[in-house]
Design an enzyme around this catalytic site. Structure first.
Site, PDB file in Angstrom:
ATOM      1  N   ASP A  69      -1.139   6.723   6.511  1.00 53.11           N
ATOM      2  CA  ASP A  69      -1.176   5.292   6.786  1.00 53.11           C
ATOM      3  C   ASP A  69      -2.059   5.037   8.004  1.00 53.11           C
ATOM      4  OD1 ASP A  69      -0.619   2.638   6.475  1.00 53.11           O
ATOM      5  OD2 ASP A  69       1.381   2.721   7.346  1.00 53.11           O
ATOM      6  N   THR A 127      -5.625  -1.212   7.103  1.00 55.33           N
ATOM      7  CA  THR A 127      -5.682  -2.668   7.208  1.00 55.33           C
ATOM      8  C   THR A 127      -7.057  -3.124   7.680  1.00 55.33           C
ATOM      9  OG1 THR A 127      -4.805  -2.534   9.465  1.00 55.33           O
ATOM     10  CG2 THR A 127      -3.218  -2.874   7.692  1.00 55.33           C
ATOM     11  N   ARG A 133       6.534  -8.123   1.861  1.00 55.99           N
ATOM     12  CA  ARG A 133       7.395  -7.654   2.945  1.00 55.99           C
ATOM     13  C   ARG A 133       8.064  -8.825   3.654  1.00 55.99           C
ATOM     14  NH1 ARG A 133       4.355  -4.049   7.022  1.00 55.99           N
ATOM     15  NH2 ARG A 133       4.448  -2.598   5.264  1.00 55.99           N
ATOM     16  N   LYS A 148       0.832  -1.210   0.000  1.00 59.28           N
ATOM     17  CA  LYS A 148       0.000   0.000   0.000  1.00 59.28           C
ATOM     18  C   LYS A 148       0.867   1.262   0.000  1.00 59.28           C
ATOM     19  CE  LYS A 148      -2.275  -1.293   3.691  1.00 59.28           C
ATOM     20  NZ  LYS A 148      -1.738  -2.676   3.850  1.00 59.28           N
ATOM     21  N   THR A 149       1.862   1.296   0.873  1.00 57.67           N
ATOM     22  CA  THR A 149       2.756   2.456   0.925  1.00 57.67           C
ATOM     23  C   THR A 149       3.550   2.580  -0.368  1.00 57.67           C
ATOM     24  OG1 THR A 149       2.962   2.231   3.327  1.00 57.67           O
ATOM     25  CG2 THR A 149       4.640   3.540   2.199  1.00 57.67           C
TER      26      THR A 149
END
Length: 345
Positions: A117, A166, A225, A72-73
């Site tokens: 975020d 999230t 990640r 997302k980032t």
């Protein structure tokens, strides 16, 4: 040999969080054509960017949803790069009052991106002030107290809000309705994660075999990640215990030392399921009870561990609580309780 292994473990023991953050920045794709996976979302965002550039206006407000670690980032940063604008980044819990929000908004230039975020964790006051900012490109500042209070309307340059969450269900309806673009990221298949392993290995100058890359991908919980973290740890083991090259044997050995099994479950995942099975007879059991039993915050269990266990069929949610499924019993090699085979999912 045992002594040697312990010495090697001590060499690998120092905290690697700072190193991981540095490499996360290094490995982030900068453009859509470098981003692997999430093809439909990537193509759609590319269209929206091209349309906004043709109109010579700001991109519509974007909400990116999905479990942690899916990009997302990274996508937010790519949007800023593709639009050719600056991006300011903040975390929802860090914006404690509207003065901080005003400071972020007033420094934005024409068409710039503001990335927040965990946007679902904004306070109610900050969220309400954000409504006028994203709709009317202004922010109201109250000066004075009581009968002497006045409202100053501060105009803002048109900008794009990019939110990441999230937990979409915790977003209020007014906030959710203000996003013109809503995209949900899903877990990655192993073949796409293997491509990410190969790309990251190339950037980090790591020699890795194709079957080793696929093995790391299979155990990465569908999350890039985690893929990059496991690759870096496998590199550490390869440099200390081998010749620096990661083959299938070295990858498997590293993953075993990290307690990551063939389904991608780590020690905490197995402890989560084992607690339900052994302490609560397979469930149902409430999430607060589990959080107390595992000494973990409820949010951590719901945001980090449960999504993958639910998606892979190891865990089920019911109105009465969490239930370990038949697949969880088989994976942990625990016999099914007598008379419950038909009730397990």
């Amino acid at each position: 040999m045992a002594t040697s292994d312990k010495e090697n473990e001590r060499r690998l023991a120092p905290d690697v969080q700072e190193e991981d953050r540095e490499y996360d920045i290094t490995l982030r794709p900068q453009r859509f054509d470098e981003f692997i996976g999430q093809s439909k979302i990537k193509e759609n965002l590319g269209v929206y960017v091209q349309a906004a550039k043709k109109r010579k206006g700001p991109l519509d407000h974007v909400l990116l949803c999905g479990p942690p670690g899916l990009g997302k980032t990274t996508l937010a940063m790519i949007l800023g790069h593709e639009m050719g604008v600056n991006i300011s980044m903040a975390a929802g819990p860090a914006i404690e009052h509207k003065g901080q929000l005003a400071a972020l908004l007033t420094k934005l230039g024409q068409g710039d991106l503001l990335f927040i975020d965990e946007i679902h964790r904004l306070t109610a006051v900050v969220e309400e002030n954000l409504y006028t900012a994203v709709e009317d490109f202004r922010i109201d500042i109250v000066q004075g107290d009581g009968p002497y209070a006045t409202t100053l309307q501060l105009p803002l340059r048109p900008f794009t809000l990019v939110g990441a969450t999230t937990r979409t269900g915790l977003l209020t309806s007014p906030m959710l309705s203000r996003f013109g673009i809503v995209e949900r990221l899903d877990y990655y298949p192993s073949d796409e994660l293997a491509k990410i392993v190969k790309r990251s290995a190339r950037l980090l100058e790591i020699t890795i075999a194709n079957d080793a890359a696929l093995e790391i991908a299979r155990r990465s919980r569908g999350t890039p990640r985690i893929t990059n973290r496991l690759l870096r740890r496998a590199r550490d083991f390869a440099e200390v215990l081998g010749d620096g090259r990661i083959d299938l044997e070295m990858a498997s050995r590293a993953l075993e030392r990290l307690d990551v099994d063939h389904a991608g479950l780590d020690q905490m995942d197995r402890r989560f399921l084992t607690t339900i099975i052994q302490h609560y007879k397979g469930g149902p059991v409430g999430i607060d009870t589990l959080a107390a039993a595992l000494s973990e915050p409820r949010d951590t269990l719901e945001d980090v561990y449960e999504p993958y266990l639910l998606q892979q069929g190891f865990l089920a949610r019911t109105a009465r609580g969490r239930v370990a499924t038949e697949r969880a019993y088989r994976h942990l090699e625990i016999p099914l309780p007598t008379g419950r085979q038909g009730t397990l999912f």
